[in-house]
Write an enzyme that holds these catalytic residues in place. Structure first.
Site, mmCIF file in Angstrom:
data_model
loop_
_atom_site.group_PDB
_atom_site.id
_atom_site.type_symbol
_atom_site.label_atom_id
_atom_site.label_comp_id
_atom_site.label_asym_id
_atom_site.label_seq_id
_atom_site.Cartn_x
_atom_site.Cartn_y
_atom_site.Cartn_z
ATOM 1 N N ARG A 105 0.822 -1.222 0.000
ATOM 2 C CA ARG A 105 0.000 0.000 0.000
ATOM 3 C C ARG A 105 0.855 1.270 0.000
ATOM 4 O O ARG A 105 1.940 1.298 0.565
ATOM 5 C CB ARG A 105 -0.971 -0.036 1.183
ATOM 6 C CG ARG A 105 -1.926 -1.217 1.017
ATOM 7 C CD ARG A 105 -2.949 -1.291 2.102
ATOM 8 N NE ARG A 105 -3.835 -0.138 2.073
ATOM 9 C CZ ARG A 105 -4.754 0.096 3.000
ATOM 10 N NH1 ARG A 105 -4.890 -0.738 4.006
ATOM 11 N NH2 ARG A 105 -5.520 1.148 2.912
ATOM 12 N N SER A 150 -8.261 11.688 2.346
ATOM 13 C CA SER A 150 -7.870 10.594 3.232
ATOM 14 C C SER A 150 -7.779 11.058 4.678
ATOM 15 O O SER A 150 -6.955 11.906 5.025
ATOM 16 C CB SER A 150 -6.509 10.032 2.787
ATOM 17 O OG SER A 150 -5.981 9.211 3.809
ATOM 18 N N ASP A 302 -15.446 2.510 2.710
ATOM 19 C CA ASP A 302 -15.230 1.082 2.990
ATOM 20 C C ASP A 302 -16.465 0.228 2.673
ATOM 21 O O ASP A 302 -16.409 -0.998 2.783
ATOM 22 C CB ASP A 302 -14.834 0.896 4.462
ATOM 23 C CG ASP A 302 -13.458 1.487 4.756
ATOM 24 O OD1 ASP A 302 -12.648 1.615 3.818
ATOM 25 O OD2 ASP A 302 -13.204 1.839 5.927
ATOM 26 N N ARG A 333 -9.811 -2.801 -4.431
ATOM 27 C CA ARG A 333 -11.209 -3.193 -4.187
ATOM 28 C C ARG A 333 -12.106 -2.980 -5.388
ATOM 29 O O ARG A 333 -13.155 -3.626 -5.490
ATOM 30 C CB ARG A 333 -11.784 -2.411 -2.995
ATOM 31 C CG ARG A 333 -11.394 -3.006 -1.698
ATOM 32 C CD ARG A 333 -12.127 -2.387 -0.525
ATOM 33 N NE ARG A 333 -11.585 -2.988 0.678
ATOM 34 C CZ ARG A 333 -11.550 -2.414 1.870
ATOM 35 N NH1 ARG A 333 -12.033 -1.196 2.025
ATOM 36 N NH2 ARG A 333 -11.055 -3.055 2.897
ATOM 37 N N ARG A 376 -13.015 -6.963 3.793
ATOM 38 C CA ARG A 376 -14.323 -6.460 3.357
ATOM 39 C C ARG A 376 -14.804 -7.139 2.070
ATOM 40 O O ARG A 376 -16.005 -7.237 1.838
ATOM 41 C CB ARG A 376 -14.304 -4.934 3.218
ATOM 42 C CG ARG A 376 -14.073 -4.263 4.569
ATOM 43 C CD ARG A 376 -14.508 -2.825 4.621
ATOM 44 N NE ARG A 376 -13.803 -2.149 5.700
ATOM 45 C CZ ARG A 376 -14.172 -2.170 6.984
ATOM 46 N NH1 ARG A 376 -15.256 -2.821 7.360
ATOM 47 N NH2 ARG A 376 -13.467 -1.536 7.899
HETATM 48 C C1 S3P Z 1 -9.715 5.303 8.055
HETATM 49 C C2 S3P Z 1 -9.778 6.044 6.921
HETATM 50 C C3 S3P Z 1 -10.090 5.471 5.597
HETATM 51 C C4 S3P Z 1 -10.729 4.089 5.698
HETATM 52 C C5 S3P Z 1 -10.031 3.213 6.703
HETATM 53 C C6 S3P Z 1 -10.039 3.861 8.075
HETATM 54 C C7 S3P Z 1 -9.357 5.984 9.320
HETATM 55 O O1 S3P Z 1 -8.887 5.364 4.859
HETATM 56 O O2 S3P Z 1 -10.722 3.444 4.446
HETATM 57 O O3 S3P Z 1 -10.664 1.945 6.792
HETATM 58 O O4 S3P Z 1 -9.561 5.392 10.413
HETATM 59 O O5 S3P Z 1 -8.870 7.114 9.256
HETATM 60 P P1 S3P Z 1 -8.269 6.624 4.056
HETATM 61 O O6 S3P Z 1 -8.138 7.722 5.007
HETATM 62 O O7 S3P Z 1 -6.915 6.192 3.585
HETATM 63 O O8 S3P Z 1 -9.224 6.875 2.932
#
Ligand code: S3P
Length: 422
Positions: A105, A150, A302, A333, A376
């Protein structure tokens, strides 16, 4: 519902950065969160369960210690990226590792801004785990516009900003989950959020002092999504999921299901620990296809695999736009969902960053889904197997324990039957 994953990670990390003891009720005891608990413990802030409550003995902002061994975050992007913000503010050298999925990632999105603040990457130029890095007591505050929507990147920078001398601002074009901002304030940090030219500026004051708190973690809406979707597609269902987080940066799926004609009602709205929660009643419904706009993506990022799968039971086209970020989750995904839909006789196509599913109200099923170490993907397809003509098989269920170890037990309580393939 078991506790929210995002809030559970943050409660452990902020507890470690506070002075005194933080007590956490309802912490999600899933592998991702347990890895964060082990990481804060290794950094000198022991996190352990005592009765029903998790306790973290905090060290104060900037007070953590050099760990003896690499920190292993397993499958968790959230644990990894938030902790990079913590390491940035400490003069210590830390190696971070993860499983095969996490090691693919992208980390540049966090490392880029943290390097500008003063974090040093020992193998500079490398942008995936395993990574060794060195933080500093002299972080430089900055103003940073998020290039991708994000919450993980936003949070890493705000956490680093707690340690910097001065104000650090993150500018968001699209609202992402705001649990970091809410919880930092709850722990006593100075965090201001203000709208500006259609964007949001979030500013944290450096040199922060935070104090241990009692935190109650609300139920996870991203896990509740599987139960809600199961109830919608299995005729005769009528379930109520209690104590679910309904912060509007997280509820895009529930809005979408209502637009599809789903009988989804939020009951008993209340507040717990600075977050809104509700009981969610869901009754089986005839669904129709809808357009899910790109702006909604951050609030249901998600939930697209399960929504796309459920869209096979709707009549008509469901078009989901703005899914670029889906490609960099625990798996790609977008591709994994489309492949799972095809394997189970659901018409779907990917057009750029959009996924279009043409539902007929019936799903043949009978396919085997490749889960690519993605919890998921596994849960989404096990959910539609409840109502497809033939059962749905997934190639691996081990990863479900990273976010929702109770999945199988809860689904079985609702009447699901699973068999293990040889
Ligand atoms: C999250 C943010 C999201 C989400 C992840 C949890 C978090 O990711 O997909 O399951 O707890 O801040 P991104 O911030 O990379 O989009």
């Amino acid at each position: 519902m078991p506790g929210d994953k995002s809030i559970s990670h943050r409660a452990l990390i902020f507890g470690a950065l506070a002075t005194g003891t933080t007590r956490i009720r309802g912490l999600l005891e899933a592998e991702d969160v347990i890895n964060t608990a082990k990481a804060v413990t290794a950094l000198g802030a022991p996190a352990a369960k005592s009765g029903d409550v998790w306790e973290v003995k905090g060290r104060g902002v900037g007070g953590l210690q050099q760990p003896d061994a690499p920190l292993d975050f397993g499958n968790s992007g959230t644990g990894t990226r938030l902790m990079m913000g913590v390491i940035a503010g400490h003069p210590m050298t830390v190696t971070m590792t993860g499983d095969a999925s996490l090691s693919k990632r992208p980390m540049r999105r966090v490392l880029g801004p943290l390097k500008q603040m003063g974090l040093e990457i020992l193998d500079d130029g490398k942008e995936t785990l395993p990574l060794a890095m060195r933080g500093t007591r002299d972080l430089v505050p900055m103003s940073y516009t998020l290039p991708v929507p994000s919450a993980q990147v936003k949070s890493a920078i705000l956490i680093a900003g707690l340690h910097a001398a001065g104000e650090t601002t993150v500018i968001e074009k699209e609202a992402t989950r705001d649990h970091t901002e809410r919880m930092l304030r709850f722990f006593g940090a100075d965090v201001a959020t203000r709208p500006h030219d259609g964007q949001t500026h979030i500013t944290v004051k450096g040199g922060a002092e935070m104090h241990g708190r009692d935190v109650t973690v609300p139920g996870d809406p991203s896990s509740a999504a599987f139960l809600a979707c199961a109830a919608l597609i299995v005729p005769g269902s009528d379930i109520t999921i209690e104590g679910v987080l309904v912060n509007d940066t997280r509820t895009g799926l529930y809005t979408t299901l209502q637009e599809m004609g789903g009988d989804v009602t939020l009951l008993n709205l209340r507040e717990e620990g600075g977050e809104p929660i509700a009981d969610i009643r869901v009754r089986a419904s005839h669904l129709k296809g809808v357009h899910v706009p790109a702006e909604r993506a951050p609030s249901m990022i998600d939930e697209y695999p399960v929504l796309a799968a459920v869209a096979g039971f709707a009549v008509g086209e469901t078009r989901m736009d703005g899914l670029a970020e889906l490609k960099v989750k625990e798996s790609d995904r977008l591709a994994a969902t489309a492949a799972g839909l095809h394997a189970n006789g659901i018409a779907a196509r990917v057009e750029g960053d959009s996924l279009i599913v043409t539902g007929t109200g019936r799903v043949p099923g009978g396919g085997t889904v490749a889960t690519h170490l993605d919890h998921r993907i596994a849960m989404a397809f096990l959910t539609i197997g409840l109502a497809s003509d033939k059962p749905v098989t997934v190639d691996d269920t081990a990863m479900i324990a990273t976010s929702f170890p109770e999945f199988r037990g809860l689904m079985e309580q609702l009447g699901a039957r699973y068999t293990e393939a040889a």
